[in-house]
Design a protein around this motif. Sequence first.
Motif, PDB file in Angstrom:
ATOM      1  N   UNK A 110       0.830  -1.213   0.000  1.00 18.61           N
ATOM      2  CA  UNK A 110       0.000   0.000   0.000  1.00 18.61           C
ATOM      3  C   UNK A 110       0.862   1.260   0.000  1.00 18.61           C
ATOM      4  N   UNK A 111       2.029   1.156   0.585  1.00 20.31           N
ATOM      5  CA  UNK A 111       2.943   2.299   0.641  1.00 20.31           C
ATOM      6  C   UNK A 111       3.404   2.738  -0.751  1.00 20.31           C
ATOM      7  N   UNK A 112       3.488   1.783  -1.674  1.00 23.48           N
ATOM      8  CA  UNK A 112       3.937   2.136  -3.029  1.00 23.48           C
ATOM      9  C   UNK A 112       2.771   2.260  -4.012  1.00 23.48           C
ATOM     10  N   UNK A 113       1.541   2.317  -3.489  1.00 25.65           N
ATOM     11  CA  UNK A 113       0.408   2.629  -4.345  1.00 25.65           C
ATOM     12  C   UNK A 113      -0.465   1.479  -4.781  1.00 25.65           C
ATOM     13  N   UNK A 114      -0.339   0.324  -4.148  1.00 26.88           N
ATOM     14  CA  UNK A 114      -1.241  -0.776  -4.454  1.00 26.88           C
ATOM     15  C   UNK A 114      -2.497  -0.656  -3.600  1.00 26.88           C
ATOM     16  N   UNK A 115      -3.573  -1.214  -4.081  1.00 30.08           N
ATOM     17  CA  UNK A 115      -4.827  -1.274  -3.324  1.00 30.08           C
ATOM     18  C   UNK A 115      -4.963  -2.688  -2.775  1.00 30.08           C
ATOM     19  N   UNK A 116      -5.237  -2.784  -1.479  1.00 30.31           N
ATOM     20  CA  UNK A 116      -5.446  -4.067  -0.825  1.00 30.31           C
ATOM     21  C   UNK A 116      -6.842  -4.043  -0.223  1.00 30.31           C
ATOM     22  N   UNK A 117      -7.696  -4.946  -0.686  1.00 26.90           N
ATOM     23  CA  UNK A 117      -9.076  -5.013  -0.205  1.00 26.90           C
ATOM     24  C   UNK A 117      -9.301  -6.378   0.428  1.00 26.90           C
ATOM     25  N   UNK A 118      -9.702  -6.354   1.705  1.00 23.98           N
ATOM     26  CA  UNK A 118     -10.046  -7.585   2.417  1.00 23.98           C
ATOM     27  C   UNK A 118     -11.563  -7.584   2.580  1.00 23.98           C
ATOM     28  N   UNK A 119     -12.201  -8.626   2.071  1.00 22.91           N
ATOM     29  CA  UNK A 119     -13.648  -8.723   2.181  1.00 22.91           C
ATOM     30  C   UNK A 119     -14.032 -10.185   2.291  1.00 22.91           C
ATOM     31  N   UNK A 120     -14.837 -10.504   3.278  1.00 25.91           N
ATOM     32  CA  UNK A 120     -15.213 -11.885   3.565  1.00 25.91           C
ATOM     33  C   UNK A 120     -13.947 -12.723   3.711  1.00 25.91           C
ATOM     34  N   UNK A 121     -13.747 -13.705   2.849  1.00 31.28           N
ATOM     35  CA  UNK A 121     -12.576 -14.577   2.973  1.00 31.28           C
ATOM     36  C   UNK A 121     -11.576 -14.359   1.847  1.00 31.28           C
ATOM     37  N   UNK A 122     -11.569 -13.168   1.241  1.00 35.03           N
ATOM     38  CA  UNK A 122     -10.664 -12.870   0.125  1.00 35.03           C
ATOM     39  C   UNK A 122      -9.828 -11.624   0.383  1.00 35.03           C
ATOM     40  N   UNK A 123      -8.624 -11.644  -0.154  1.00 33.29           N
ATOM     41  CA  UNK A 123      -7.807 -10.434  -0.283  1.00 33.29           C
ATOM     42  C   UNK A 123      -7.581 -10.232  -1.768  1.00 33.29           C
ATOM     43  N   UNK A 124      -7.815  -9.019  -2.225  1.00 35.74           N
ATOM     44  CA  UNK A 124      -7.507  -8.652  -3.608  1.00 35.74           C
ATOM     45  C   UNK A 124      -6.460  -7.554  -3.579  1.00 35.74           C
ATOM     46  N   UNK A 125      -5.403  -7.758  -4.344  1.00 31.50           N
ATOM     47  CA  UNK A 125      -4.333  -6.774  -4.453  1.00 31.50           C
ATOM     48  C   UNK A 125      -4.289  -6.312  -5.902  1.00 31.50           C
ATOM     49  N   UNK A 126      -4.326  -5.000  -6.091  1.00 27.51           N
ATOM     50  CA  UNK A 126      -4.278  -4.464  -7.456  1.00 27.51           C
ATOM     51  C   UNK A 126      -3.421  -3.212  -7.501  1.00 27.51           C
ATOM     52  N   UNK A 127      -2.894  -2.947  -8.674  1.00 26.14           N
ATOM     53  CA  UNK A 127      -2.212  -1.684  -8.919  1.00 26.14           C
ATOM     54  C   UNK A 127      -3.285  -0.645  -9.183  1.00 26.14           C
ATOM     55  N   UNK A 128      -3.044   0.592  -8.780  1.00 25.26           N
ATOM     56  CA  UNK A 128      -4.042   1.642  -8.968  1.00 25.26           C
ATOM     57  C   UNK A 128      -3.925   2.326 -10.328  1.00 25.26           C
ATOM     58  N   UNK A 129      -2.706   2.521 -10.787  1.00 20.23           N
ATOM     59  CA  UNK A 129      -2.521   3.290 -12.011  1.00 20.23           C
ATOM     60  C   UNK A 129      -1.472   2.646 -12.901  1.00 20.23           C
ATOM     61  N   UNK A 130      -1.821   1.956 -13.953  1.00 22.98           N
ATOM     62  CA  UNK A 130      -3.186   1.694 -14.384  1.00 22.98           C
ATOM     63  C   UNK A 130      -3.808   0.592 -13.529  1.00 22.98           C
ATOM     64  N   UNK A 131      -5.124   0.580 -13.476  1.00 20.44           N
ATOM     65  CA  UNK A 131      -5.858  -0.413 -12.684  1.00 20.44           C
ATOM     66  C   UNK A 131      -5.564  -1.812 -13.219  1.00 20.44           C
ATOM     67  N   UNK A 132      -4.976  -2.658 -12.364  1.00 20.33           N
ATOM     68  CA  UNK A 132      -4.625  -4.018 -12.789  1.00 20.33           C
ATOM     69  C   UNK A 132      -4.616  -4.925 -11.576  1.00 20.33           C
ATOM     70  N   UNK A 133      -5.375  -6.015 -11.643  1.00 25.43           N
ATOM     71  CA  UNK A 133      -5.417  -6.995 -10.560  1.00 25.43           C
ATOM     72  C   UNK A 133      -4.098  -7.758 -10.535  1.00 25.43           C
ATOM     73  N   UNK A 134      -3.453  -7.792  -9.376  1.00 23.38           N
ATOM     74  CA  UNK A 134      -2.194  -8.515  -9.199  1.00 23.38           C
ATOM     75  C   UNK A 134      -2.452  -9.917  -8.651  1.00 23.38           C
ATOM     76  N   UNK A 135      -3.271  -9.984  -7.608  1.00 23.90           N
ATOM     77  CA  UNK A 135      -3.573 -11.288  -7.031  1.00 23.90           C
ATOM     78  C   UNK A 135      -4.894 -11.250  -6.277  1.00 23.90           C
TER      79      UNK A 135
END
Length: 167
Positions: A110-135
């Motif tokens: 998150x410090x270098x600009x990734x978005x980390x979303x924890x919801x239910x039993x999942x974590x989604x990590x994506x780059x913000x610019x450009x928007x791209x799902x990493x894992x």
Amino acid sequence: RCQTECQEEVFLNEVKVHPELHFTGDGESCGDIWYLNNGASNHMTGDLHKLRDIDTTVTGKVRFGDGSAVEIQGNGSILFQGISGDQWILFDVYYIPKLRSNLVSLGQLTEIGHRVVMDDDLIEVSEKNPERMIMRVQRTLNRLYKIELKPVEPVSFLSSIGDDSWL
């Protein structure tokens, strides 16, 4: 009366929980399993072969929650295969030869600009610019988030110029 005389105690009996650190031989393969960790201050691996462009002048110690400490013997980056066939780089990964597990620091992402979303039993990590799902990682039964990330060699478009479909 109960405030002064009674103390409530809660005893937890966790089965199959082993909090001790596991160490390995210097630079030995840790496998391709990575743990996404919200408590780790830095990305870490004990596998020297995963790292590209390692800077061995980066040294120091990492102290763990159990009070133990291990030596940092470098810092580098790792190129991984993305979920859609693309590639992405994990920067600033500490090389700790005695560490057997691979850790991805969610805070460092998150410090270098990734978005980390924890919801239910999942974590989604994506780059913000450009928007791209990493894992996208499902929580395990023991509340860990682990994913298999395979290091790869960089792909160069020029290497495919002999194929007519690239022309």
